[in-house]
Design a protein around this motif. Structure first.
Motif, short mmCIF file in Angstrom:
data_model
loop_
_atom_site.label_atom_id
_atom_site.label_comp_id
_atom_site.label_asym_id
_atom_site.label_seq_id
_atom_site.Cartn_x
_atom_site.Cartn_y
_atom_site.Cartn_z
N SER A 1 4.78 9.95 11.94
CA SER A 1 5.84 10.25 10.96
C SER A 1 5.26 10.25 9.54
O SER A 1 5.65 11.04 8.69
CB SER A 1 6.98 9.24 11.07
OG SER A 1 6.47 7.93 10.96
N LEU A 2 4.30 9.36 9.31
CA LEU A 2 3.60 9.30 8.02
C LEU A 2 2.83 10.60 7.77
O LEU A 2 2.85 11.15 6.66
CB LEU A 2 2.64 8.10 8.03
CG LEU A 2 1.87 7.79 6.76
CD1 LEU A 2 2.79 7.28 5.69
CD2 LEU A 2 0.79 6.73 7.05
N THR B 1 0.84 -1.21 0.00
CA THR B 1 0.00 0.00 0.00
C THR B 1 0.87 1.26 0.00
O THR B 1 0.59 2.21 -0.73
CB THR B 1 -0.94 0.00 1.23
OG1 THR B 1 -1.61 -1.25 1.31
CG2 THR B 1 -1.96 1.11 1.14
N VAL B 2 1.93 1.25 0.81
CA VAL B 2 2.86 2.40 0.85
C VAL B 2 3.48 2.60 -0.53
O VAL B 2 3.54 3.73 -1.04
CB VAL B 2 3.96 2.16 1.92
CG1 VAL B 2 5.04 3.23 1.80
CG2 VAL B 2 3.36 2.17 3.32
N SER C 1 9.08 15.08 -2.80
CA SER C 1 7.85 14.30 -2.83
C SER C 1 8.05 12.91 -2.22
O SER C 1 8.90 12.15 -2.64
CB SER C 1 7.38 14.14 -4.28
OG SER C 1 6.22 13.35 -4.31
N HIS C 2 7.26 12.62 -1.19
CA HIS C 2 7.28 11.28 -0.58
C HIS C 2 6.21 10.40 -1.22
O HIS C 2 6.46 9.23 -1.52
CB HIS C 2 7.00 11.37 0.92
CG HIS C 2 7.97 12.23 1.68
ND1 HIS C 2 7.73 13.55 1.98
CD2 HIS C 2 9.20 11.96 2.17
CE1 HIS C 2 8.75 14.05 2.65
NE2 HIS C 2 9.66 13.11 2.78
N GLN D 1 4.16 17.46 4.39
CA GLN D 1 5.21 18.09 3.57
C GLN D 1 4.82 18.04 2.09
O GLN D 1 5.03 19.02 1.35
CB GLN D 1 6.54 17.37 3.80
CG GLN D 1 7.17 17.68 5.15
CD GLN D 1 8.35 16.76 5.48
OE1 GLN D 1 8.62 15.80 4.76
NE2 GLN D 1 9.03 17.05 6.58
N ASP D 2 4.25 16.91 1.67
CA ASP D 2 3.83 16.78 0.27
C ASP D 2 2.70 17.76 -0.07
O ASP D 2 2.71 18.38 -1.13
CB ASP D 2 3.34 15.34 -0.01
CG ASP D 2 4.50 14.35 -0.05
OD1 ASP D 2 5.65 14.80 -0.12
OD2 ASP D 2 4.23 13.14 0.00
#
Length: 1339
Positions: A1045-1046, A1011-1012, A1071-1072, A1052-1053
């Motif tokens: 943390s996620l 999923t990540v 971009s994460h 940030q994105d």
């Protein structure tokens, strides 16, 4: 010598008496007293004489008195004397104690202490004397020598008590010592010392010695230390219970003799102690209040410490006292709901599970009390019953718009539902183990079913059913109560009547009087004016027909009825003979025939019930089939060539201007079709086997008539046009006119008839091509009408536009049809099935009906048609349908499906929706059968493996992988080929199936990693899919570790995609997650991130409450408390610290006005409230002097000062600016067009609404800073150095605007001053223009 002393004492010759006694040595004096005491004559007179001759004014007299006391104590404790003599001696000596000087009292008391320390007390009789000595000592005014110093009498007494409590006590004298302390005046400190010593002695005593000791201790608690006494008793038995459980869990420990204690002995001792406590509470109400106060306090701190089976049994016994009843039940209700909420909270978060590995469950403790109450705890049972009913009534299902919100067939998830379910379990288990109270429980349940008719009582009916199943014959003793309940049947709602009758149905089989009274009630009801009463009568009669089997009926079909004769192991034929049963059933059928002339609702019930009656009572098939035949003949057109074949006019009735349905013709045909099919497959074969030719002629008569009739109707329905039914596209279908209502009823009847005939012809066709062509012909008629209805409803904007009429196809037929259409590969069937497969519309219809049936099952727990109320059959059908839908979806991708399909969902998408609903339904209704369900889906699995246990996680992971592949294919497909609905359904299915995975399993970790990866690599611009994927990511992540943390990475994105509130600031685009892009960042991703942040804040708030609870624990456990508190503090601060960095990013983001801004402002207010709560906790810690402010808290405050508060004020300015822009924009429009006042008002109201959270946020920030100042003063650590001064929002100067204005003022002349003012005014909004430009650029 003794005679001499007695005579001198009698003569009052004191001088001679003293002289005589002085000549006696100590040993002679002791012998003299012993001999006289053993004789048992004149002992008191001798002692009185000796004491008279030993005045306290003389030193010799005092010494002699001490010798007398010493010898008497030894004599009394020797056990050689009679009880009367002992009492006489002790009584005399007690009277003389007050005359002794202080030093003598001190010596005598010390002597007693030495005797106790030496363990030479045998019966403790002399301790009555010690209490008097210590009391006298306490009132002595003399200074007494103790060691090298001097003490007052009170201090000496205190020192002696300390010495006594610090020494070892012989277990035989503990009770006597405890009793003795009751007679001594003790200070609070001394009493605490004594109580703690006695409590420490518990573990050294034999179990049987504890009840009398507890009783003495409770009496002693009248002086004080009630809390310590109660807490000590509860803790001791809590530990014993835990040890007992451990021994049962680990059988090896049972070999150790020292470790074992008989369970029944322990329970009886606990029961005795509870009785002792109750008896003392009767004398001292304060003890009861202290008990409740103690439990409430510990409930807040550490409920596992005091809330145990023993303490719950104790408070339930106390609850019998009217004064404490309300307090006890409120306390228990709060504890239960809090425990359920905490468990629910813990189950949803791995982060919390790691901090609290031991989960505390009050519900299991209360059920353990029920189990323990078998050991003679009669004083607890009434409390248990009252608690059970209190829970069921306090948390009963709620009713909204006339319907129960919570369904009993589903699993209870909410704390209120769990509490209600617990109440039912308490009553059920108490009913099972306590015979004397059974009738009382049954009576109360029946009362509530009858009296609470207005509110949902399904939970009480479910309980009644379980009670009857557990002990059916107990109803015989309470048959009068059941009969009284029957009198109210006609006033109860239909579902309650059905539930009640099913629950008490076993009694009807064994009690003729109850059955007769029910029949009388039902006969009256069937002629009632109230429709509900008539429906109740039909329901009752049908139930009787199902359960009174006529001798000779086939027995193999009984297993298909969920509630039936299996509840009572009694052979009905032993009570009634076959002839009586048959006559009884035929009489009921006669009553029911009258109902065929009543309203459609009543007829409908009959048609739905006849099939079950037939199956349970095959001997009645002749009567039932004849009844149905005569009924259908009323509406059948016998002329073979006349169209239409059915007389629809007779199916409706007009009352004034309104049209109503009178005959549910489709239901009648459906009933005939199912009964005929069952008859042909069972009864006919049975008769043929027995060669009953005579009877066969009768049976064949109606069978042939019905078959010919159905064939004729089929043939003519295919030939009929819509005009034959007065239905075509030009017909009026509006529900506002009588004609429109009539046409709607006709259309629904015709569609229903078509569906019934489709099922009939398919079933009898035996894969005949001609029959399947008939099926398709019928379907064409059905679909034409269906489309007309949808079209007309759409034009009229009716709520029915998107609503499909409920299908008449049975669940079993749907599963058979789907299997034939998609999975049947037999060569002999290929040609005939090709007819049906050629129509994609028919195949879509088959899947949509399956979807409708599953939806009905999910919402109501049952479906229409045969076996609809049989959970086992429904489960089997679900498995069969799932296999087909799964194969269809995975084998034929939607991309290759026919492109020229008509509007509507593709078959693949319908299959996917069906699978999603099925997976939800199975988890909701069939949780215990999930492993069986997953095994059924495994095509490669053979029946041979069915008995083996399977790994649910592995099987679920296998199914998930299939959907993962499909989703990857969808995401990788090009723009136009991407199907948003399909992708979203796939994500939802994966999310649903992920609940079956064990969070600690490698399969779960693999799914999370996948999923990540999907979220990081797919630049998906579809908002619903993005929402689904991120929701899946969060739901998985919280079961693996904390998502803070996620959240920071996602924030940030979002910041990088939407830009900064300062337009000049360039945001670093690291971009994460590619799934966060310009189209999905706001509001989709932003709202999800904020929603998840809210959950994290709730967890932190919950932890802070736990932290505060630990503050109240005793100081002696400070090291243990510290070890528990430190991990909590660290976790809280780390969570908040990481969350602050996420907020730091979001507050710098140029969010669009609306929900994102509003939610962020509210979320920030909550963050500051929680920070304030944490600061308050440390303020409390500092006040108690336990510890200083930890370094990590200082770092958190520093972070809030640098990353949170300044950005908060900047963000507030940004929000106010974008709102002022919209207002100024509206102002310009208003000047241009004065008629747009409504639009202006709307915009202004929106701005006011969206700026409402700002004052709350400001207040929260200022509260936080206020308590920071308090903490800084208290801890001597300057925490405010990290906080900047707050900006005033009411008067704000824009520095750049001011500077430019001043420069212009210097360069221009004084006469142009007004122009300068205008310039300043024009440039004042410069700050507010920046976000507007940036927003335009982003668009």
């Amino acid at each position: 010598m003794d005679q001499k002393i007695l005579s001198l004492a009698a003569e009052e010759a004191l001088d001679r008496l003293q002289e005589r006694l002085q000549n006696l040595k100590e040993s002679e004096l002791g012998d003299l007293i012993r001999k006289q005491a053993v004789k048992g004559k004149k002992t008191a007179a001798l002692l009185r004489g000796i004491l008279k001759g030993s005045p306290c004014s003389q030193e010799n007299g005092v010494l002699r008195r001490l010798q007398v006391y010493k010898h008497c104590v030894q004599l009394v404790e020797s056990g050689d004397l009679q009880l009367e003599i002992v009492s006489e001696i002790i009584g005399l000596l007690m009277l003389e104690v007050r005359q002794l000087p202080g030093a003598a009292l001190a010596e005598l008391a010390t002597l007693f202490v030495d005797v106790i320390k030496g363990g030479s007390l045998s019966n403790g009789k002399s301790l009555e004397l010690l209490s008097t000595v210590l009391t006298a000592l306490a009132t002595s005014k003399e200074s007494l020598v103790y060691g090298k110093g001097e003490l007052s009498g009170e201090e000496f007494k205190k020192q002696l008590i300390n010495t006594l409590c610090s020494s070892r006590w012989d277990h035989q004298c503990v009770i006597h010592l405890t009793n003795m302390f009751r007679d001594i005046p003790l200070s609070a400190e001394e009493l605490q010392f004594v109580v703690e010593k006695v409590l420490r002695m518990f573990c050294k005593l034999d179990l049987q010695e504890i009840p009398p000791l507890v009783y003495q201790l409770l009496l002693l608690s009248a002086k004080g230390s009630k809390k310590t006494v109660l807490e000590g008793i509860i803790t001791f038995f809590n530990q014993l219970d835990k040890r007992q459980k451990e021994e049962q869990r680990i059988p090896e420990s049972m070999d150790l003799e020292a470790a074992t204690m008989p369970l029944d002995q322990l329970r009886h001792v606990e029961g005795t102690i509870i009785l002792h406590i109750i008896s003392v509470i009767n004398l001292d109400q304060d003890l009861g209040r202290e008990l409740i106060k103690l439990l409430k306090a510990e409930q807040q701190r550490d409920p596992g410490k005091t809330l145990c089976p023993f303490s719950v049994a104790l408070v339930l016994s106390v609850a019998v006292k009217h004064r404490f009843e309300e307090q006890v039940f409120d306390f228990l209700k709060t504890s239960i709901v809090r425990s359920c909420k905490d468990l629910q909270f813990l189950q949803g978060s791995k982060f919390l599970q790691d901090l609290f590995p031991q989960q505390y469950d009050v519900a299991s403790i209360i059920l353990e009390v029920v189990e323990n109450s078998v050991f003679g705890w009669d004083h607890v049972t009434q409390g248990l019953v009252d608690l059970g009913f209190t829970l069921m009534e306090s948390f009963e299902p709620k009713k909204v718009l006339g319907k129960a919100v919570e369904n009993s067939y589903g699993l209870s998830k909410m704390p209120g539902q769990q509490a209600c379910r617990l109440g039912a379990n308490i009553l059920l288990e108490t009913f099972k183990v306590h015979e004397p109270i059974r009738s009382a429980i049954l009576e109360q349940v029946l009362n509530r079913v009858i009296t609470k008719a207005a509110s949902p009582v399904n939970h009480f009916i479910d309980l009644l059913s379980k009670i009857v199943v557990s002990a059916p014959l107990v109803l015989q003793n309470s048959s009068s109560r059941v009969t009284e309940a029957f009198d109210n049947l006609s006033f109860l709602p239909l579902d309650m009547v059905q539930g009640l009758l099913k629950a008490v149905q076993p009694l009807l089989k064994v009690s003729m009087s109850v059955r007769d009274s029910l029949i009388l009630v039902l006969r009256k009801a069937i002629f009632s004016r109230q429709l509900e009463a008539r429906k109740a009568a039909v329901a009752g009669f049908l139930l009787l027909l199902k359960n009174f089997k006529v001798l000779g009926s086939l027995t193999f079909s009984q297993c298909s009825q969920a509630i039936g004769a299996s509840q009572v192991q009694a052979d009905i034929h032993s009570c009634y003979n076959a002839a009586a049963n048959e006559a009884f059933c035929l009489e009921i059928l006669g009553s029911l025939r009258r109902c065929l002339s009543q309203q459609s609702d009543v007829r409908l019930m009959l048609y739905e019930g006849f099939y079950d009656v037939l199956r349970r009572n095959s001997q009645l098939s002749n009567s039932i089939m004849e009844t149905l035949l005569s009924q259908i003949k009323r509406y059948y057109e016998p002329e073979p060539d006349l169209l239409p074949p059915l007389k629809l006019d007779g199916c409706i009735i007009a009352q004034g201007d309104q049209i109503f349905l009178q005959e549910p013709l489709a239901h009648l045909l459906s009933c005939i079709q199912h009964c005929l099919a069952w008859y042909k497959s069972t009864v006919q074969l049975h008769h043929e086997a027995e060669e009953e030719e005579e009877e066969d002629e009768d049976y064949v008569g109606f069978q042939q008539d019905l078959e010919e009739m159905l064939d004729s109707v089929t043939r003519r329905m295919i030939k009929s046009e819509l005009e034959d039914f007065e239905l075509d596209k030009s017909a009026d279908f509006s529900l506002s006119s009588g004609v429109g209502v009539k046409n709607n009823i006709y259309a629904i009847l015709v569609m229903g008839v078509c569906e019934v005939l489709i099922e009939y012809n398919f079933n009898i066709g035996n894969f005949s091509k001609n029959k399947f062509e008939d099926v398709l012909g019928l379907f064409k008629c059905y679909i034409k009408l269906s489309e007309i209805l949808k079209e007309k409803a759409g034009k009229n904007k009716s709520p029915l536009a998107n609503k499909t009429a409920r299908s008449f196809l049975s669940m079993s037929f749907v599963s058979t049809l789907l299997t034939a259409l998609f999975r049947d590969s037999a060569q002999s069937h290929e040609e005939s099935l090709a007819v049906l497969r050629s129509s994609s519309e028919f195949m879509r219809y088959a899947v949509s009906v399956a979807l409708q049936k599953v939806q009905q099952l999910e919402e109501t727990g049952q479906t229409d048609g045969p076996d609809g109320q049989n959970p086992e059959k429904m489960f089997q059908m679900l498995c069969k349908i799932t296999r087909v839908l799964l194969w269809r979806y995975t084998s034929i991708p939607s991309a290759v499906e026919e492109s020229g399909k008509k509007k509507g969902k593709s078959i693949s998408l319908l299959c996917l929706e069906g699978l999603l609903r099925i997976f939800n339904t199975v988890q909701q209704l069939y949780k215990p059968k999930i492993s069986q369900f997953l095994r059924a889906l495994d095509v490669a699995n053979d029946d041979a493996e069915e008995k083996e246990d399977i790994n649910v996680t592995e099987k679920a992971a296998f199914q998930i992988r299939q959907f993962q592949r499909s989703l990857v294919n969808q995401l990788s497909s090009a723009g136009d080929d991407f199907n948003s609905k399909e992708a979203l359904s796939l994500v939802t299915i994966i999310s649903t199936l992920s609940k079956l995975l064990e969070p600690s399993s490698p399969q779960f970790i693999q799914l999370l990693s996948w999923t990540v990866k999907i979220c990081k690599e797919n630049n998906l611009e579809d908002a619903p899919c993005c929402k689904g994927l991120l929701s899946l990511l969060f739901s998985l992540h919280v079961l693996y570790k904390s998502p803070v943390s996620l959240l920071r990475e996602l924030a940030q994105d979002i910041h990088a995609q939407l830009g900064d509130i300062d337009q000049d600031m360039e945001v670093e685009n690291q971009s994460h997650f590619a799934i966060v892009n310009i189209k999905t960042a706001a509001p989709t991703a932003c709202l999800l991130v904020l929603g998840q942040a809210e959950k994290v804040l709730e967890e932190v708030d919950w932890l802070i409450k736990k932290l505060k609870n630990h503050m109240g624990l005793e100081t002696e456990d400070s090291s243990q408390v510290s070890s528990q508190v430190q991990p909590l503090e660290k976790a809280i601060i780390l969570q908040l610290g990481t969350l602050l960095t996420a907020y730091h990013e979001l507050m710098q983001t140029a969010l669009p006005a609306g929900s994102c801004v509003d939610t962020l402002l509210r979320s920030l207010s909550k963050t500051y409230t929680i920070l304030t709560s944490l600061i308050k906790h440390y303020l409390q810690v500092c006040r108690s002097g336990q510890s200083a402010v930890p370094g990590r808290l200082e770092k958190l405050v520093k972070l809030s000062g640098s990353h949170l508060t300044p950005q908060c004020y900047a963000f507030i300015t940004y929000v106010q600016n974008i709102h002022s822009e919209s207002l100024s924009f509206v102002g310009e429009k208003k000047k241009k067009r004065e008629d747009e006042t409504a639009a202006v008002a709307t915009v202004m109201a929106k701005v006011l609404r969206e700026t409402k959270p700002i004052p709350n946020l400001i207040f929260a920030i200022e509260q936080y800073e206020k308590f920071l100042i308090h903490l800084s003063k208290k801890s001597k650590v300057n925490l405010m150095q990290y906080m900047k001064l707050s900006a005033s929002r009411d008067f704000r100067i824009n520095a750049s605007t001011l500077e430019s204005a001043l420069q212009e003022q210097n360069t221009e002349d004084a006469e142009n001053e007004p122009d300068n003012d205008q310039t300043v005014a024009a440039e004042q909004p410069a700050e507010s223009q920046e976000p507007k430009k940036k927003r335009r650029r982003k668009k």
